[in-house]
Each structure stands twice: as structure tokens, then as C-alpha cells.
Design a protein around this motif. Structure first.
Motif, PDB file in Angstrom:
ATOM      1  N   LEU A 138       4.153   7.732   0.248  1.00 49.19           N
ATOM      2  CA  LEU A 138       2.699   7.797   0.334  1.00 49.19           C
ATOM      3  C   LEU A 138       2.120   6.421   0.639  1.00 49.19           C
ATOM      4  CD1 LEU A 138       1.896  10.143  -2.688  1.00 49.19           C
ATOM      5  CD2 LEU A 138       1.777  10.707  -0.267  1.00 49.19           C
ATOM      6  N   GLU A 139       1.158   6.402   1.538  1.00 53.37           N
ATOM      7  CA  GLU A 139       0.528   5.151   1.936  1.00 53.37           C
ATOM      8  C   GLU A 139      -0.977   5.243   1.743  1.00 53.37           C
ATOM      9  OE1 GLU A 139      -0.170   2.532   6.019  1.00 53.37           O
ATOM     10  OE2 GLU A 139       1.689   3.701   5.772  1.00 53.37           O
ATOM     11  N   LEU A 140      -1.560   4.194   1.188  1.00 53.04           N
ATOM     12  CA  LEU A 140      -3.005   4.166   0.974  1.00 53.04           C
ATOM     13  C   LEU A 140      -3.730   4.223   2.310  1.00 53.04           C
ATOM     14  CD1 LEU A 140      -5.304   3.838  -1.149  1.00 53.04           C
ATOM     15  CD2 LEU A 140      -5.192   1.365  -0.701  1.00 53.04           C
TER      16      LEU A 140
ATOM     17  N   ASN B 271      -9.161   6.708  -4.684  1.00 52.49           N
ATOM     18  CA  ASN B 271      -8.160   6.314  -3.698  1.00 52.49           C
ATOM     19  C   ASN B 271      -7.595   7.534  -2.986  1.00 52.49           C
ATOM     20  OD1 ASN B 271      -6.842   3.954  -6.118  1.00 52.49           O
ATOM     21  ND2 ASN B 271      -8.562   3.699  -4.714  1.00 52.49           N
TER      22      ASN B 271
ATOM     23  N   ASN C 236       0.795  -1.221   0.000  1.00 49.80           N
ATOM     24  CA  ASN C 236       0.000   0.000   0.000  1.00 49.80           C
ATOM     25  C   ASN C 236       0.829   1.274   0.000  1.00 49.80           C
ATOM     26  OD1 ASN C 236      -2.262  -1.528  -0.008  1.00 49.80           O
ATOM     27  ND2 ASN C 236      -2.682  -1.332   2.179  1.00 49.80           N
ATOM     28  N   GLN C 237       2.145   1.172  -0.195  1.00 47.97           N
ATOM     29  CA  GLN C 237       2.990   2.351  -0.180  1.00 47.97           C
ATOM     30  C   GLN C 237       3.501   2.676  -1.569  1.00 47.97           C
ATOM     31  OE1 GLN C 237       6.033   1.510   2.710  1.00 47.97           O
ATOM     32  NE2 GLN C 237       4.836   2.345   4.409  1.00 47.97           N
TER      33      GLN C 237
ATOM     34  N   HIS D 176      -4.834  14.350   3.090  1.00 44.21           N
ATOM     35  CA  HIS D 176      -4.997  13.222   2.174  1.00 44.21           C
ATOM     36  C   HIS D 176      -4.775  13.678   0.732  1.00 44.21           C
ATOM     37  CE1 HIS D 176      -6.879  11.377   5.688  1.00 44.21           C
ATOM     38  NE2 HIS D 176      -6.804  10.211   5.077  1.00 44.21           N
TER      39      HIS D 176
ATOM     40  N   TYR E  75      -4.484   8.850  -0.214  1.00 47.27           N
ATOM     41  CA  TYR E  75      -3.193   8.535   0.392  1.00 47.27           C
ATOM     42  C   TYR E  75      -2.812   9.572   1.447  1.00 47.27           C
ATOM     43  CZ  TYR E  75      -2.213   5.003  -3.179  1.00 47.27           C
ATOM     44  OH  TYR E  75      -2.265   3.891  -3.967  1.00 47.27           O
TER      45      TYR E  75
END
Length: 408
Positions: free
Chosen positions: A195-197, A186, A44-45, A111, A188
Motif C-alpha cells: 500500500l502506498e500513500l 489518509n 509512503n509505503q 483507495h 492509500y
């Protein structure tokens, strides 16, 4: 709400329909002993060397996009699916409103936005179909003992979400198609590792009227679907999506907001609205709670003229038509939230023969807007001709004066 300039409007529209983004890549573990949750975190990154973000936020209402290092973007994996909606206004508002409702769960200040990268076109296309029931083997001949029945295997992950048909041609008995389109967004957050979801929003566009044909190129019939049925089916399909989403790599644990959008009919000039939303919390596979949304959109003067806002619009329209001889249309799109008018967008179509006419007409609209339109409502006035937009006036709910723009 902050003041919006023309530049911010242009940028915002670009972000809505072509948000710059990059698809998250899965990363293999380097050590056999790594735990599953650590692997999921890597999936997820987005590496800082591969992507970047727009740091300056033009307005608090808009997300900053994720873009690739070379400035290109990855469009949605199911790009074009929403073209099946009844009208362009539904296409536009389905996306904009999903982003607006997402802000409750994924705030714009921390975000970043990218178009959907996890739901493939094939997956969404299958979800939009009707549910397929197992087909029994009917090869046994008359007089022969029937062999063991074989049942066709169905991949539940690819199963259609619309209810199975009952082969009835009568609109009173026929089972309508309720689900029309699906949209993924989406979100992040910035971490030390990139960046991470942080979350995903899934919009389900639902029909209030199902348009269908009994034969190819034949007559088109209409079947109305009561709001109660739309909501019931929408929640059922939303729960199914919540369960299936956990089977997709990268989405096993992230929070997912699911919104139900009831699109307007083909002959309605106003777009639809979201009627409910729910959150699938981190690691869960069901919607924790559905929240009903009370919103409506109407087009003045086609409806709503008996209200106080309708009377305001009627007076404004009368003054405009009396001032300028070539006005061919004055319409207003009102957006109501909890039965209160929150936004009014007026479009005036006319013909000009000189720059002086445009300048004079726009200045008149500035005065007429202050005099006749409600002062506590965000208002936009678009002046259009065959040449495109000629001028634009904008006033936020907390402002007294309009911001006026006359285009060359």
C-alpha cells in the motif's frame, strides 16, 4: 446509490469512528547513492507483510480500511481533538462529511482509508492556539540606555493558526478564535510493493460563533463571526497548513485536500456543513484553487416549514401524531445541496408497551412515508424509545418502497 442494509450501516459507523489502520514506518536507505524521491517512495509505503485490507466493499459510498495483520488498528495521532466541537452532531458530521468530500479526489473504488497518522497531537494542539507575536525585552530600567532588544524565537511550524489577540474585552473589537479543530484522514492505493500513500485530507473546523470567558470559571460570552470572515480566515489558515504540511516527513509530495467546515452553534440541533475545499497538488505548497460548497442542514419543524418539503413533513407529522397516542416527538433533519433537499432523516420518539404496538406503528409509517414524504429524496425514519431503536425504515431517492427493519 446502492441499497444499504442494517449490517452495512453498522459496519460503516465503525469504519468512520475506528477505521482499522497501521502507521506508515520510515525506512532507511540501504545505498548512499539512492535518490531522494526513491527514499520518499519507501516512506509512503506499507509492507504487505505488516498490513492487510478489507477486500469486500459493503457500499460504494464507504472506503475499505487498512488493518494490521493481527487485526488491531492504529487510532488517529490526534485522537480526541474533535471533542472540542460544539456538539456531538458536529463531531460526527465533521468526520463523515470530510470523508464524503474526499471521494472527489480519492475515489472509494481504488483507495483505502486509515485515520490520520502524520499530524501529532502536540502539533495539532499548537496549531489550534493563537499566533504568538515576538515579545520584546522590557528589562531596561528607566533612565538607563536600552540594550539591544532580544526577540523570542518562535518555531513557525508549531505556530498557532488562530489570529493573534488584541487584548480587547469588547466583542465588537475583540479578535475572535476562528479555528476550533483539525481532522486528518489518509488514503492509500494498492501497488506491487504494497500500500502506498496516495493522498491526505485535512479538515479545518471553523467557528461561526466564538464562545469565550474573560476569567476562569467566569461568564461565557458569544461573539458572532460573519460568514465572509469565517471564509477569509479559513482560506488563510488553509494556505498556511498547505505550506507547513510539506515540512512533515512523508507528506512532502502527496496531494492534500483541505476542507473548511463551519460548525453550527451550541444550541443548534443541526450539524454544520463544509463551505469550501481546495486541493494542494502533488509537490505544491499552495492551494491550486478554492471551490465554494453550497450546502445547508435544517431541522424540521424548527425551520423550513414554509417550503414544499416543510409542508410534506407537517402532513406526515400530523398523521403520525394522530395515529399513535404516545408519540413525544417527531423531528426531521434535512440536508440541502445546491438548494435541493437531498436527504431527510426523521426521528420519532415514543413509548411502547408491547411488540404488537411496534409492529403496527412501523407498518403505518411505511404507508404514511409513501403517501406524505417526497418520493425523490433519500429518507430514513428512526423509531426510538427509552429502550433504544425499535425500528428503522430506509428509502433511497431512486426507490419507491421502504426497506423496513423491526428489531427484537
Amino acid at each position: 446509490m446502492k441499497k444499504k442494509t442494517v449490517l452495512s450501516l453498522v459496519i460503516a459507523q465503525a469504519l468512520f469512528f475506528a477505521a482499522c489502520s497501521a502507521s506508515p514506518d520510515s525506512t532507511d536507505t540501504n545505498e548512499s547513492g539512492q535518490e531522494e524521491d526513491q527514499t520518499q517512495e519507501t516512506v509512503n509505503q506499507l509492507d504487505e507483510d505488516e498490513v492487510t485490507t478489507i477486500e469486500e466493499q459493503v457500499d460504494a459510498d464507504y472506503y475499505r480500511p487498512v488493518i494490521t495483520e493481527d487485526g488491531t488498528y492504529a487510532p488517529s495521532q490526534n485522537r480526541g481533538i474533535t471533542r472540542s466541537l460544539n456538539s456531538s452532531v458536529n463531531m460526527r458530521m465533521f468526520e463523515i462529511d470530510l470523508m464524503r468530500h474526499s471521494q472527489t479526489y480519492f475515489p472509494t473504488d481504488d483507495h483505502f482509508f486509515q485515520e490520520g497518522q502524520y499530524l501529532s497531537s502536540d502539533l495539532v494542539s499548537n496549531w489550534l492556539r493563537r499566533e504568538q507575536l515576538p515579545q520584546e525585552n522590557e528589562n531596561a530600567k528607566e533612565g538607563e540606555e536600552a540594550e539591544t532588544e532580544e526577540v523570542e524565537e518562535i518555531d513557525e511550524q508549531m505556530q498557532g493558526l488562530n489570529p493573534p489577540e488584541n487584548n480587547s474585552e469588547n466583542s465588537e473589537d475583540r479578535v475572535p478564535n476562528v479555528l476550533n479543530s483539525i481532522l486528518e484522514q489518509n488514503f492509500y492505493v494498492q501497488t506491487e510493493n504494497g500500500l502506498e500513500l496516495a493522498g491526505v485530507s485535512i479538515g479545518l473546523a471553523l467557528n461561526s460563533v466564538d464562545y469565550y470567558q474573560l476569567e476562569q470559571f467566569g461568564a461565557t460570552y458569544e461573539q458572532e463571526i460573519p460568514r465572509e470572515k469565517v471564509l477569509e480566515e479559513g482560506q488563510r489558515m488553509g494556505e498556511e497548513v498547505a505550506s507547513r504540511i510539506r515540512n512533515i516527513e512523508g507528506l512532502e509530495n502527496v496531494p492534500v485536500m483541505i476542507g473548511l467546515y463551519e460548525q453550527s452553534t451550541q444550541d443548534d440541533l443541526a450539524p454544520g456543513t463544509f463551505i469550501a475545499e481546495g486541493l494542494v497538488e502533488e509537490g505544491e505548497s499552495t492551494v491550486s484553487d478554492w471551490t465554494m460548497i453550497n450546502e445547508d442542514r435544517i431541522v424540521f419543524p424548527l425551520e423550513g416549514m414554509q417550503s414544499a418539503e416543510g409542508n410534506n413533513f407537517a402532513n406526515f407529522r400530523s398523521e403520525v401524531e394522530g395515529f399513535f397516542p404516545n408519540v413525544s416527538g417527531v423531528t426531521g433533519l434535512g440536508h440541502y445541496i445546491e438548494d435541493q433537499l437531498m436527504n431527510l432523516e426523521i426521528t420519532i420518539t415514543t413509548q411502547f408497551y408491547g411488540k404488537g404496538e411496534i409492529i403496527a406503528f412501523t407498518q403505518f409509517l411505511n404507508e404514511a412515508g409513501k403517501t406524505y414524504l417526497p418520493g425523490n429524496v433519500s429518507t430514513q425514519i428512526n423509531v426510538e424509545s427509552l429502550n433504544g431503536m425499535e425500528s428503522y425504515l430506509n428509502r433511497e431517492a431512486d426507490q419507491e418502497d421502504y426497506e423496513v427493519y423491526i428489531f427484537n
